[in-house]
Design a protein around this motif. Structure first.
Motif, PDB file in Angstrom:
ATOM      1  N   THR A 164       0.843  -1.189   0.000  1.00 55.66           N
ATOM      2  CA  THR A 164       0.000   0.000   0.000  1.00 55.66           C
ATOM      3  C   THR A 164       0.884   1.247   0.000  1.00 55.66           C
ATOM      4  O   THR A 164       2.089   1.174   0.262  1.00 55.66           O
ATOM      5  CB  THR A 164      -0.933   0.024   1.221  1.00 55.66           C
ATOM      6  OG1 THR A 164      -0.137  -0.001   2.424  1.00 55.66           O
ATOM      7  CG2 THR A 164      -1.866  -1.180   1.200  1.00 55.66           C
ATOM      8  N   SER A 202       1.180   5.756   0.677  1.00 55.39           N
ATOM      9  CA  SER A 202       0.622   6.928   1.353  1.00 55.39           C
ATOM     10  C   SER A 202       1.446   8.146   0.988  1.00 55.39           C
ATOM     11  O   SER A 202       2.649   8.052   0.707  1.00 55.39           O
ATOM     12  CB  SER A 202       0.622   6.741   2.875  1.00 55.39           C
ATOM     13  OG  SER A 202       1.932   6.560   3.367  1.00 55.39           O
ATOM     14  N   PRO A 220      -3.896   7.039  -4.165  1.00 53.97           N
ATOM     15  CA  PRO A 220      -3.604   5.621  -3.911  1.00 53.97           C
ATOM     16  C   PRO A 220      -4.713   4.732  -4.453  1.00 53.97           C
ATOM     17  O   PRO A 220      -5.883   5.121  -4.488  1.00 53.97           O
ATOM     18  CB  PRO A 220      -3.534   5.544  -2.384  1.00 53.97           C
ATOM     19  CG  PRO A 220      -4.408   6.663  -1.915  1.00 53.97           C
ATOM     20  CD  PRO A 220      -4.255   7.769  -2.940  1.00 53.97           C
ATOM     21  N   MET A 252      -7.973  -0.399  -1.927  1.00 51.11           N
ATOM     22  CA  MET A 252      -7.990  -1.845  -1.775  1.00 51.11           C
ATOM     23  C   MET A 252      -9.178  -2.241  -0.898  1.00 51.11           C
ATOM     24  O   MET A 252      -9.299  -1.797   0.245  1.00 51.11           O
ATOM     25  CB  MET A 252      -6.693  -2.345  -1.150  1.00 51.11           C
ATOM     26  CG  MET A 252      -5.441  -1.976  -1.930  1.00 51.11           C
ATOM     27  SD  MET A 252      -5.435  -2.581  -3.652  1.00 51.11           S
ATOM     28  CE  MET A 252      -5.378  -4.360  -3.365  1.00 51.11           C
TER      29      MET A 252
END
Length: 463
Positions: free
Chosen positions: A185, A187, A195, A198
């Motif tokens: 992931t 940020s 982003p 998910m």
């Protein structure tokens, strides 16, 4: 019976089921085909005349390929996450078509080759391999598949990755820093970074599901509008929240449909592609009407507008993942020898369908009939029960209208006949818990009316 697909697997799939091992056979085959397709892209570029793939573009492709190889040596699974992302399939097929067309390099081919740079960069980021590349935006976004995208209007952009941090240097603005976390992931405090959202894993311990509204190839070339679907959309922050809220109830409702529904979603589904509100749903798209679809070249992706409830979200997955299964199975074994003539009546479509389309539709609708029947039998509230029985009765009657055509076709192969026979067994099993008479009567009238309208519209083309 086929040596590629064991008989017990074919029978499981014919019943619209399949355990993790059976579905894994389809997944491994599709992943292998993706790697072969990517290799074909490289070979086609090497063989293409300079007018199609100029030396500068070929050199760039070789550099991207070398970065992918370096990343794969560092972390093979990380790179495969990018290469097996469903939306890399449509990109690779379009690029291969452009490289083999002998047409001079145009904007689309150049964009396709540039997307390989984005894929290589995403793979290297996930594998923790440092790099520095230049890349141009597409439609105001510079997308890094499986990671996210940068809002940028002017290119090219310099991307540099080192020790868990991606630095973006736009041509017309300040630097942007993106932190890459160990789980993949991302940020950033900069609002220019978007982003990839998910969704939680379908079942605990599984892989999360991407809600991909950033990839430039998510609907490109799919012809979604021709199939009555809306186009892809980039969702707003408030919409992301509603998607996540609706998704949160999917696991429980899939389980109501049977453990096999949860299994197929957890094994097959890799990403959702959000579509805009479907035609006729009103300006906000918040009605119960929704649309969905799949792409054969994007294995593991389901395209859908946001379903109004978790129940419709679950049924959308049941519906579309049957298409995913059957399309993947069809690449392994030949199910029929019918041609592509569009001449068959399908109660779920106003236009004549080819035999393969009839088989696909019947397969997905018998699974839906089974899902809604189980839902109705488990529902505690009468309003939910009535809705489920109505959906079940309609799907069951639609399947019943076309099963005789499928079963009577001499064009079915032995594998195809096994598949259809198992579909018939599921259809008859539904009789064990029939819907209330009122729902059945309305469903029968619905299918009869649909056939009359279809015959009036298509005349001598009917079958």
């Amino acid at each position: 019976m086929s040596a590629v697909v064991p008989d017990h697997v074919l029978r499981e799939l014919g019943r619209t089921e399949g355990d993790a091992a059976s579905l894994g056979l389809l997944v491994r085959d599709q992943d292998t085909r993706r790697l072969v397709l990517l290799r074909a892209v490289l070979d086609a570029a090497e063989a293409a005349p300079a007018a199609v793939c100029p030396p500068a573009l070929l050199d760039r492709l070789r550099a991207d390929w070398a970065l992918l190889e370096a990343a794969e040596r560092a972390d093979r699974e990380a790179v495969r996450t990018v290469l097996f992302h469903p939306l890399a399939g449509p990109w690779a097929q379009r690029l291969l078509g452009g490289l083999t067309s002998e047409a001079p390099a145009g904007a689309e081919l150049r964009a396709g080759l540039a997307h390989l740079t984005a894929l290589a960069a995403a793979g290297a980021v996930r594998a923790g391999v440092g790099f520095s590349v230049r890349l141009g935006p597409w439609g105001g976004l510079l997308s890094l598949p499986t990671l996210g995208a940068v809002r940028v209007d002017v290119g090219p952009v310099q991307l540099t990755y080192h020790a868990g941090e991606l630095t973006v240097a736009p041509a017309d603005g300040p630097l942007l820093n993106v932190r890459i976390h160990p789980d993949g992931t991302t940020s950033s405090a900069d609002p220019r970074w978007l982003p990839l959202l998910m969704l939680s894993a379908v079942r605990p311990g599984g892989s999360p599901v991407a809600l991909d509204d950033l990839d430039p190839y998510r609907t490109l070339g799919s012809g979604v509008e021709q199939h009555g679907l809306s186009g892809s959309t980039q969702i707003e922050d408030w919409e992301r929240k509603t998607w996540a809220e609706s998704w949160s109830g999917v696991e429980r409702l899939l389980r109501v449909g049977g453990e096999h529904r949860l299994t197929e979603a957890s094994v097959l589904l890799r990403c959702m592609v959000p579509l805009g509100p479907p035609p006729g749903s009103g300006p906000t798209g918040r009605s119960a009407v929704h649309c969905s679809g799949t792409r054969r070249e994007a294995f593991g992706a389901v395209l859908s507008s946001k379903p109004a409830t978790a129940a419709y979200f679950a049924s959308t997955l049941v519906h579309e993942l049957q298409h995913t299964k059957l399309a993947a199975l069809s690449t392994l074994v030949q199910l029929h020898r019918e041609g592509t003539a569009e001449r068959y009546f399908a109660p779920w479509r106003p236009d004549p369908r080819p035999f393969d389309g009839l088989l696909q539709g019947a397969y997905s609708h018998v699974a839906l009939a089974d899902f809604w029947q189980r839902f109705a039998l488990h529902a505690r509230r009468s309003v939910h029960r009535d809705l489920a029985w109505a959906e079940h009765a309609r799907c069951r009657e639609q399947v019943g209208a076309v099963l005789p055509v499928l079963a009577g076709s001499p064009a079915l192969t032995p594998e195809g006949r096994t598949l259809v026979n198992e579909m018939i067994s599921v259809y008859h099993r539904l009789d064990d818990s029939p819907p209330p008479p009122g729902h059945l009567t309305r469903a029968q009238a619905y299918v009869s009316t649909a056939k009359v309208i279809w015959q009036q519209r298509n005349g001598s083309r009917r079958q």
